[in-house]
Each structure stands twice: as structure tokens, then as C-alpha cells.
Design a protein around this motif. Sequence first.
Motif, PDB file in Angstrom:
ATOM      1  N   LYS A 198      -8.512  -0.614  -9.633  1.00  7.43           N
ATOM      2  CA  LYS A 198      -7.568  -0.460  -8.513  1.00  7.43           C
ATOM      3  C   LYS A 198      -6.129  -0.543  -9.008  1.00  7.43           C
ATOM      4  O   LYS A 198      -5.254   0.191  -8.546  1.00  7.43           O
ATOM      5  N   GLU A 200      -1.924   6.975  -0.844  1.00  2.00           N
ATOM      6  CA  GLU A 200      -3.034   7.057  -1.803  1.00  2.00           C
ATOM      7  C   GLU A 200      -3.352   8.509  -2.127  1.00  2.00           C
ATOM      8  O   GLU A 200      -4.242   9.107  -1.538  1.00  2.00           O
ATOM      9  N   TYR A 201      -2.633   9.052  -3.078  1.00  2.00           N
ATOM     10  CA  TYR A 201      -2.932  10.413  -3.535  1.00  2.00           C
ATOM     11  C   TYR A 201      -4.289  10.390  -4.235  1.00  2.00           C
ATOM     12  O   TYR A 201      -5.152  11.221  -4.005  1.00  2.00           O
ATOM     13  N   ASN A 252      -3.476   2.350  -8.643  1.00  2.00           N
ATOM     14  CA  ASN A 252      -2.229   2.007  -7.939  1.00  2.00           C
ATOM     15  C   ASN A 252      -1.008   2.481  -8.749  1.00  2.00           C
ATOM     16  O   ASN A 252      -0.060   3.060  -8.211  1.00  2.00           O
ATOM     17  N   ASN A 300      -0.713   6.217  -8.475  1.00  2.00           N
ATOM     18  CA  ASN A 300      -0.148   6.614  -7.174  1.00  2.00           C
ATOM     19  C   ASN A 300       1.354   6.380  -7.125  1.00  2.00           C
ATOM     20  O   ASN A 300       2.097   7.145  -6.517  1.00  2.00           O
ATOM     21  N   LYS A 341      -7.672   8.240  -4.597  1.00  2.00           N
ATOM     22  CA  LYS A 341      -8.351   7.188  -3.837  1.00  2.00           C
ATOM     23  C   LYS A 341      -9.687   6.878  -4.495  1.00  2.00           C
ATOM     24  O   LYS A 341     -10.513   7.790  -4.684  1.00  2.00           O
ATOM     25  N   GLU A 396       0.834  -1.187   0.000  1.00  2.00           N
ATOM     26  CA  GLU A 396       0.000   0.000   0.000  1.00  2.00           C
ATOM     27  C   GLU A 396       0.877   1.248   0.000  1.00  2.00           C
ATOM     28  O   GLU A 396       1.656   1.474   0.927  1.00  2.00           O
TER      29      GLU A 396
END
Length: 504
Positions: free
Chosen positions: A489, A388-389, A493, A496, A391, A385
Motif C-alpha cells: 500500500k 487512486e489512479y 501510495n 499515486n 488501486k 487519501e
Amino acid sequence: MAQKIYIFDTTLRDGEQAPGMHLNVKEKLEIAYQLQKLNVDVIEAGFPISSKSDFDAVKEISKVIRDKSIAALARANFKDIDAAGEALKGASNPVIHTFISSSDIHLKYQLNKSRQEVLEIAAQSVKKCREYTDNIEFSAMDATRSDRQYLAQMYEIAIKNGATVINVPDTVGYALPLEYSSLIEYLMDNVRGIENVIVSVHCHDDLGLAVANSILAADKGARQIECSVNGIGERAGNAAIEEIALIIDTRKKNLNFYTDINIREIAKTSNLVTSLTGYMIAPNKAIVGKNAFSHEAGIHQDGMLKDRSTYEILKPEDIGLSSSKLILGKHSGRHAFVKRLEDLGFNLNEVEIEKAFERFKSLAEKKGAINDNDLKAIVQDEISEIAEYFKLNYYHILSGTNIKSTSTVGIEIKGKLFEAVHFGDGPVDASFKAIDQITKINTKLIDYSIEAVSEGKDAIGAVKIIVASNGMEIPGRGISTDIIEASIKAYINAMNRIIENQEI
Ligand code: KIV
Ligand code: ZN
């Protein structure tokens, strides 16, 4: 008397140079802890000048892993060596690994320098390393395609200036086993001072000979083998640590050397590196492939039932594979959950365990039985993880026959919600385009793959993508029992990770 072979692990440096690979600091730390349990002698933690995240990884690993040598890579120039020295400052046993090419091909086309100039640079660089540590490894890059006399001269100069390990890389994986071992023999006989240093070997697997070359070199006096978990590394990769360790252990009587590798940790280590890198292993891969201990042919099965020694030279338990297939479910407690994670090689802190346990419970509600692959997918998602800029808040898909797929995506940025709607060639394409509208990051999708991490219709889908951005290849990963959500996602990801790199 049996000779010890030092194991220099380069999973976090050469391994991380594999195409499309990117591990963040947290992921590298997790692997370093497992390498400590595997009991390697040296952990090459990164190439500090190459990026802030490599610098930080070397620094963090140096702080926490105190009973292993930590190495950092540096080209033969003062800037690289300063960065390596700085990153290693907190290490209890720091090693600077500096290198320069020795083959005429590299000297002419890459360095554009004469042999004499390169010898001078090698001497100055090794000397410079001494400002930071007494443990200096010197590598002559492309050693196997170099003139032997010149190579010997270069190692002699490195030793004279303070190198304590000389490494002989088969950088392009070109050497044949007998050629390579004869080169080691030649160096043993022709480099003055070689008896006072450790000779190390670093073989690439372009022709599938990395492990064979390393073992034969040890037979001629090399005392350190550089290798990586699952053999990951530049191009076809490096010699695989699990193969080196098991060859030496299984054939110790014939080889007359040993390593200090804790072979019971091999399965866990391999699992962890597979989960965190997303690099899958071929089912027939020696030692750690999923079929490495399966016997299919009737005659083999018959023999195994009569006596295992008929067809089995290694036992799965030797490398820490348990035969029990423990399945967790919604009634499983936290204790069983944590124990299973430990068995799989994960080393999570309390907060991570809590988050992973919550996700486990909610998945168990949905799909009942949770197997090891589901667990690995969940935990890998937690460990990796990153900040998370962007989200994901929600998404809606309109898709079907005879209509253009449309996706509506809501993404939060610093607490503020942004929404975009886009159509596309299918729901994934539409969603990625909608996300692009919000992030405004210019990327090109260069790879997309989806895989079910376990069996059954309700299996978790793991999506892996690679996007190109600003000349770099950035991976993204996402998991969900809904494959569109997993795709979204994964894409977010990757975005980010791009932001994380920009902030460095
Ligand atoms: O393959 C190689 O030559 C290397 C050096 C940096 C040792 O990785
Ligand atoms: Zn290499």
C-alpha cells in the motif's frame, strides 16, 4: 506592561521544506484548521510559485480561515510576487512574505549581484507587493552572516518602500544567543523607521539554538517569532512553536511578554502534524515528546508522590494531554469514536468520518482493543487519501526458506485489472518489482521503514517509504496488520502521489 509576541507559524511552508516531506492540499487544510484552534496569529500557508499544490493550498486556506493572517512566500521577483498575490486573493488578511539574501557569501555565490543591485531589487519587490496587499513582510536571507551596516540599509529601504514587518532570519542556524540578540538591538538602534514596523525573528536549529535565539531576540524588542509545530523545517528545522509558547507562558513573570496561543491545543496540534507528516518526535523532545512528563528515577517518583511541584514545572493537562487512556473496541459507538477523534485533533467531514468508522469497526473485529495510535493511523490514512489512479485489488505471496520469494499483484487502473508476477529478494522486494511492471514508473527506493503503531502481536504496522522520481523525493505510506500489505500500500501510495504531481 507585558508585550504581545505575535506567533507566525511556518509549519506549512518552512516545515514542509523538511527532507522527504510532502503534504497534499487536504492535509495542509487539516493542519491549518488546527493552527486556527491553536490560535496562531499568522499561518504561512506555502510558496505559491514552487508548485501547483502549494498555490492551491494557499488559495484554499485563504478561503476558509478568515480570522487569521495568511502569508505566502515569494522570492524578490515579480513572477513570484504575482503568484503569491494571486493565491492570496481570497484571504481576509493577506501577507506577502518576500525575501532576498543579504550576506556577501550569498550575493557572490548565489545571486552573483552587487550589494547595490540587491538593494534595488529589494526596493522594487516590496513596492510590487503593494499591488496586492498592505501587509508586507520583508526577509533578508542569511541576515546573521551579513554585514550589519548593509543589513540595516536593506531593512531601511524595505521599510521606506512599504514593508510592515522586517524579518531577521538566522537561515543557517549559526548565531549564538547573545550575538543574535545584539544584532536585533543594533537594528533597533540603526534602522530608520523600525519603530513603525514589527521586527520578526526566524531561527533555524542547526546548532540547537533556535528557541533560545528567538526568546533572547524578543527580549530586545522583536515582536514576532516564526516557528513550526514540532520544530519541523529545512535541515534541523525551525524554532518549535510548543517550546516558544510554553517558555513564554511558564516564565511570563520574568520575560514580561505573552502570546495568544491556546496552549491546551498543543498536544493535539503536535499529534496531528506527526500523523500527517510521518515525522516522528524523539521521546525526550521538550513539551511534546512521549517522555516529557514521565518520571523514572526513584527519587523523582518519591518527590512527585509527596508533592508534584518537586519535579514538575508543567502539567500534562496544560497542553491538553488527558490522563485517561480511553480504549475503543468493537462495541464502541460512533459517538465515542467521533469524540475521541476530536480529542486527537482531527476535524473530519461526514464522509471521512463514515469511512474511518468503517475501517475502525473492521479493525476492531480483528484485534479487539483499538488505542489512540491505531486510531491516528486509520484516520491519517483516510485524510491523506489521494486520487487512486493505481488501486490495489489483490496480492499473493510465495515465500519461505530455500525458495525465491514471488509476488503476484493485481492493480486496477481506471477500472481495468492488470496483473504482474515477479520474484525478488524477499516478499517486499518481489512485490515492489511486480508493481513496477504494472505502473511503468521509473523510481528508486531510497528509504523504507516499518513501525508498529501500538503494542502487541496484532499491532498495526505502518510502513513509510521514500522513492526518488524525476529528481523529486516522494513519500508513500501504508498501514495494515499485515506488514506485506502495508508495504504494498505504501508503494502504491507513492506511485499515486507521483501521478498526482504529474497532473499538476
Ligand atoms: O530561513 C530562511 O531564511 C527562510 C526565509 C525564506 C525567511 O526561510
Ligand atoms: Zn527558514
